[in-house]
Write a protein that holds these residues in place. Structure first.
Motif, PDB file in Angstrom:
ATOM      1  N   ARG A  66      -6.468  -7.482  -4.637  1.00 20.13           N
ATOM      2  CA  ARG A  66      -5.606  -8.055  -5.659  1.00 20.13           C
ATOM      3  C   ARG A  66      -4.147  -7.970  -5.207  1.00 20.13           C
ATOM      4  O   ARG A  66      -3.663  -6.891  -4.885  1.00 20.13           O
ATOM      5  CB  ARG A  66      -5.788  -7.268  -6.956  1.00 20.13           C
ATOM      6  CG  ARG A  66      -5.617  -8.102  -8.210  1.00 20.13           C
ATOM      7  CD  ARG A  66      -5.881  -7.252  -9.435  1.00 20.13           C
ATOM      8  NE  ARG A  66      -7.153  -7.544 -10.098  1.00 20.13           N
ATOM      9  CZ  ARG A  66      -7.374  -8.650 -10.811  1.00 20.13           C
ATOM     10  NH1 ARG A  66      -6.443  -9.573 -10.934  1.00 20.13           N
ATOM     11  NH2 ARG A  66      -8.538  -8.845 -11.402  1.00 20.13           N
ATOM     12  N   ALA A  67      -3.442  -9.099  -5.201  1.00 22.51           N
ATOM     13  CA  ALA A  67      -2.028  -9.105  -4.827  1.00 22.51           C
ATOM     14  C   ALA A  67      -1.209  -8.468  -5.942  1.00 22.51           C
ATOM     15  O   ALA A  67      -1.602  -8.496  -7.100  1.00 22.51           O
ATOM     16  CB  ALA A  67      -1.571 -10.531  -4.578  1.00 22.51           C
ATOM     17  N   ASP A  68      -0.068  -7.854  -5.570  1.00 19.39           N
ATOM     18  CA  ASP A  68       0.811  -7.273  -6.587  1.00 19.39           C
ATOM     19  C   ASP A  68       1.517  -8.365  -7.386  1.00 19.39           C
ATOM     20  O   ASP A  68       1.708  -8.264  -8.590  1.00 19.39           O
ATOM     21  CB  ASP A  68       1.874  -6.378  -5.941  1.00 19.39           C
ATOM     22  CG  ASP A  68       1.244  -5.200  -5.215  1.00 19.39           C
ATOM     23  OD1 ASP A  68       0.085  -4.850  -5.557  1.00 19.39           O
ATOM     24  OD2 ASP A  68       1.894  -4.649  -4.311  1.00 19.39           O
ATOM     25  N   SER A  69       1.952  -9.413  -6.660  1.00 14.83           N
ATOM     26  CA  SER A  69       2.608 -10.542  -7.330  1.00 14.83           C
ATOM     27  C   SER A  69       2.482 -11.776  -6.466  1.00 14.83           C
ATOM     28  O   SER A  69       2.008 -11.717  -5.335  1.00 14.83           O
ATOM     29  CB  SER A  69       4.088 -10.216  -7.583  1.00 14.83           C
ATOM     30  OG  SER A  69       4.769 -10.161  -6.352  1.00 14.83           O
ATOM     31  N   TYR A 110       0.882  -1.164   0.000  1.00 17.99           N
ATOM     32  CA  TYR A 110       0.000   0.000   0.000  1.00 17.99           C
ATOM     33  C   TYR A 110       0.917   1.211   0.000  1.00 17.99           C
ATOM     34  O   TYR A 110       1.540   1.495   1.015  1.00 17.99           O
ATOM     35  CB  TYR A 110      -0.896   0.014   1.239  1.00 17.99           C
ATOM     36  CG  TYR A 110      -1.927  -1.092   1.240  1.00 17.99           C
ATOM     37  CD1 TYR A 110      -3.045  -1.027   0.416  1.00 17.99           C
ATOM     38  CD2 TYR A 110      -1.787  -2.205   2.068  1.00 17.99           C
ATOM     39  CE1 TYR A 110      -4.000  -2.037   0.420  1.00 17.99           C
ATOM     40  CE2 TYR A 110      -2.732  -3.214   2.081  1.00 17.99           C
ATOM     41  CZ  TYR A 110      -3.838  -3.124   1.251  1.00 17.99           C
ATOM     42  OH  TYR A 110      -4.775  -4.128   1.254  1.00 17.99           O
ATOM     43  N   GLY A 111       1.044   1.864  -1.134  1.00 16.04           N
ATOM     44  CA  GLY A 111       2.007   2.952  -1.232  1.00 16.04           C
ATOM     45  C   GLY A 111       3.388   2.398  -0.957  1.00 16.04           C
ATOM     46  O   GLY A 111       3.828   1.449  -1.612  1.00 16.04           O
ATOM     47  N   ARG A 112       4.050   2.925   0.070  1.00 17.53           N
ATOM     48  CA  ARG A 112       5.403   2.462   0.369  1.00 17.53           C
ATOM     49  C   ARG A 112       5.419   1.367   1.432  1.00 17.53           C
ATOM     50  O   ARG A 112       6.477   0.862   1.799  1.00 17.53           O
ATOM     51  CB  ARG A 112       6.273   3.649   0.799  1.00 17.53           C
ATOM     52  CG  ARG A 112       6.322   4.735  -0.273  1.00 17.53           C
ATOM     53  CD  ARG A 112       7.260   5.845   0.110  1.00 17.53           C
ATOM     54  NE  ARG A 112       8.643   5.367   0.274  1.00 17.53           N
ATOM     55  CZ  ARG A 112       9.642   6.140   0.665  1.00 17.53           C
ATOM     56  NH1 ARG A 112       9.422   7.422   0.926  1.00 17.53           N
ATOM     57  NH2 ARG A 112      10.863   5.665   0.771  1.00 17.53           N
ATOM     58  N   THR A 113       4.221   1.050   1.951  1.00 13.96           N
ATOM     59  CA  THR A 113       4.142   0.005   2.972  1.00 13.96           C
ATOM     60  C   THR A 113       4.005  -1.369   2.327  1.00 13.96           C
ATOM     61  O   THR A 113       3.040  -1.627   1.608  1.00 13.96           O
ATOM     62  CB  THR A 113       2.915   0.224   3.885  1.00 13.96           C
ATOM     63  OG1 THR A 113       2.936   1.557   4.358  1.00 13.96           O
ATOM     64  CG2 THR A 113       2.925  -0.744   5.051  1.00 13.96           C
ATOM     65  N   ALA A 114       4.993  -2.231   2.589  1.00 15.40           N
ATOM     66  CA  ALA A 114       4.894  -3.604   2.097  1.00 15.40           C
ATOM     67  C   ALA A 114       4.079  -4.401   3.110  1.00 15.40           C
ATOM     68  O   ALA A 114       4.608  -4.889   4.098  1.00 15.40           O
ATOM     69  CB  ALA A 114       6.272  -4.206   1.918  1.00 15.40           C
ATOM     70  N   ALA A 115       2.778  -4.502   2.860  1.00 15.07           N
ATOM     71  CA  ALA A 115       1.906  -5.222   3.804  1.00 15.07           C
ATOM     72  C   ALA A 115       2.191  -6.716   3.755  1.00 15.07           C
ATOM     73  O   ALA A 115       2.217  -7.397   4.772  1.00 15.07           O
ATOM     74  CB  ALA A 115       0.442  -4.943   3.480  1.00 15.07           C
TER      75      ALA A 115
END
Ligand SMILES: Nc1ncnc2c1ncn2[C@@H]1O[C@H](COP(=O)(O)OP(=O)(O)OP(=O)(O)O)[C@@H](O)[C@H]1O
Ligand SMILES: [Mg+2]
Lengths: 191, 227
Positions: free
Chosen positions: B57-60, B16-21
């Motif tokens: 939706r996951a980024d990868s 989320y933005g710069r946060t790697a959840a």
């Protein structure tokens, strides 16, 4: 389901659940020490309100020596067992390793042993996080067992299970808090 | 166990933005098992659940449900899948306040096209089973937190899902009510063969699971995974 505690290596007596032999061995890992030095180091780190008796140190060291887990590196003039300089052997290191890797039997007041293990892991450059993870899994295993047992209609039995479950939960909350502060702890312990 | 996994997440990432959840999360869920997802606050548990359920939706990474690739699915197909195969329970019931408890439980069946009377008969049976038949005619605002969560569990189970996603389902309940809800949820899931993905930071809640995985800083390992 894993059997758990059939495999246990007892190389020394336990006081309040803490294995003095393993702890002294662990303390020797950073380098050889004299008997009196070992006692002092033990009392400082783990003795709290219960310092080791000299007799305990020497009987423990005699047993470790007999089992090949330590060796005598030198004896200072003046004699007496406190003058012996002990060094840990390879077998001793393996034994400490096995002890640290073996999860403690979950019981209501195991924090002392666990604290010792965490500190020793930090002192010896081992992964305290892994140790805490292993312990969490072990606690949860027992909590599951007790939770399953609670599904019976025996209310008195549920009560004793709940008693155990709340104690185990308290342990786990401590584990989590410790896990979250390992970096700070490492800095404080190795200072 | 060597059962084919129902749901399998591999190296899932979500920022989320710069946060790697989520920063490389693995999880395998087999049919009928209850898996607890544990970990500190902010570690990514809810995000993992949302990715698994196709809500986010996951980024990868790879997300497979019964062999189908969730990441390649259209939004329409994913919501259809959510309705037909998944059930949800959240910390605060998320019941529709204007409807009665009975009508709330009937929603998934109505969405699936069942007629009102048949749907409400099934809903009533589930309320009975969760020991809250007496609040059937009341609105969510008129029942206790514990009763509301049981209604939410009934709604999650009514359409016969294969997976129930539960995010802190007992978070707002006292321990006695929380335990009751967990018992009812896991018993019902075992009876119907539904798997449960149970997000919780409470060990006593996680103890109702068959096994646990731990999420830390958006990472999780699943030691049970079939490669
Ligand atoms: N919709 C969002 N927008 C921005 N940041 C988000 C969003 N959802 C989650 N995050 C961030 O992602 C990280 C993981 O959040 P997540 O909700 O998955 O944690 P959690 O493990 O469920 O925590 P908790 O136990 O407090 O519910 C956090 O840093 C959070 O602030
Ligand atoms: Mg959350």
């Amino acid at each position: 389901m894993r059997g758990g505690y059939t495999w246990r290596v007892y190389t020394a007596c336990s006081v309040g659940g803490m294995s003095i032999g393993h702890t002294l061995l662990g303390l020797l890992e950073s380098g050889p020490r004299h008997g009196y030095d070992l006692k002092r180091a033990f009392d400082e780190r783990f003795g709290h309100d219960r310092p080791l008796a000299y007799g305990q140190v020497y009987s423990t060291m005699a047993r470790l020596l007999k089992n090949g887990l330590v060796e005598v590196e030198g004896i200072e003039p003046g004699g007496g067992p406190e003058r012996k300089r002990y060094a840990i052997t390879d077998a001793g290191i393996t034994d400490v390793e096995a002890w640290l890797a073996q999860p403690e039997r979950p019981e209501p007041y195991l924090q002392t042993t666990l604290y010792t293990k965490v500190v020793l892991a930090l002192l010896t450059g081992r992964s305290a996080a892994d140790l805490l993870d292993t312990q969490r899994a072990e606690h949860l295993r027992l909590m599951r067992e007790l939770t399953r047992r609670k599904s019976s209609d025996d209310l008195a039995d549920q009560l004793i299970c709940d008693h155990a479950l709340f104690h185990l939960e308290a342990d786990l909350r401590w584990l989590e808090l410790t896990a979250a502060r390992l970096d700070q702890l490492a800095a404080a312990v190795t200072r | 166990m060597t059962t084919e996994p129902l749901l399998q997440a591999t190296d899932v990432r979500k920022s989320y933005g710069r946060t790697a959840a989520l920063d490389g999360a693995d999880l395998t869920v087999r049919a009928g098992e209850v898996v607890a997802v544990m970990g500190p606050s902010g570690s990514g548990k809810s995000t993992l659940l949302h990715c698994l359920a196709g809500i986010v939706r996951a980024d990868s990474g790879e997300l497979r449900y019964r062999g189908q690739d969730l990441t390649a699915m259209s939004d329409g197909r994913r919501s259809a899948l959510r309705r037909s195969d998944f059930g949800f329970v959240f910390q605060f019931g998320q019941l529709v306040p204007e409807l009665t408890c009975l009508e709330n439980v009937a929603i998934p069946l109505r969405l699936a096209g069942e007629r009102r009377r048949a749907a409400e008969a099934k809903a009533a049976a589930w309320l009975e089973r969760l020991e809250v038949a007496d609040v059937a005619g009341q609105r969510p605002g008129e029942v206790s937190g514990g009763q509301g969560q049981r209604v939410a569990v009934a709604r999650a189970l009514v359409a016969g899902p294969r997976v129930i996603f539960a995010d802190e389902p007992t978070g707002a309940l006292d321990s006695l009510n929380g335990e009751r809800v967990m018992r009812l949820l896991t018993d019902a899931a075992h009876d119907t063969g539904a798997a449960v993905v149970l997000v919780t930071h409470e060990a006593r809640v996680a103890a109702y699971s068959d096994r646990e995985i731990v999420v830390r800083d958006g990472k999780s390992r699943d030691t049970e995974r079939v490669s």
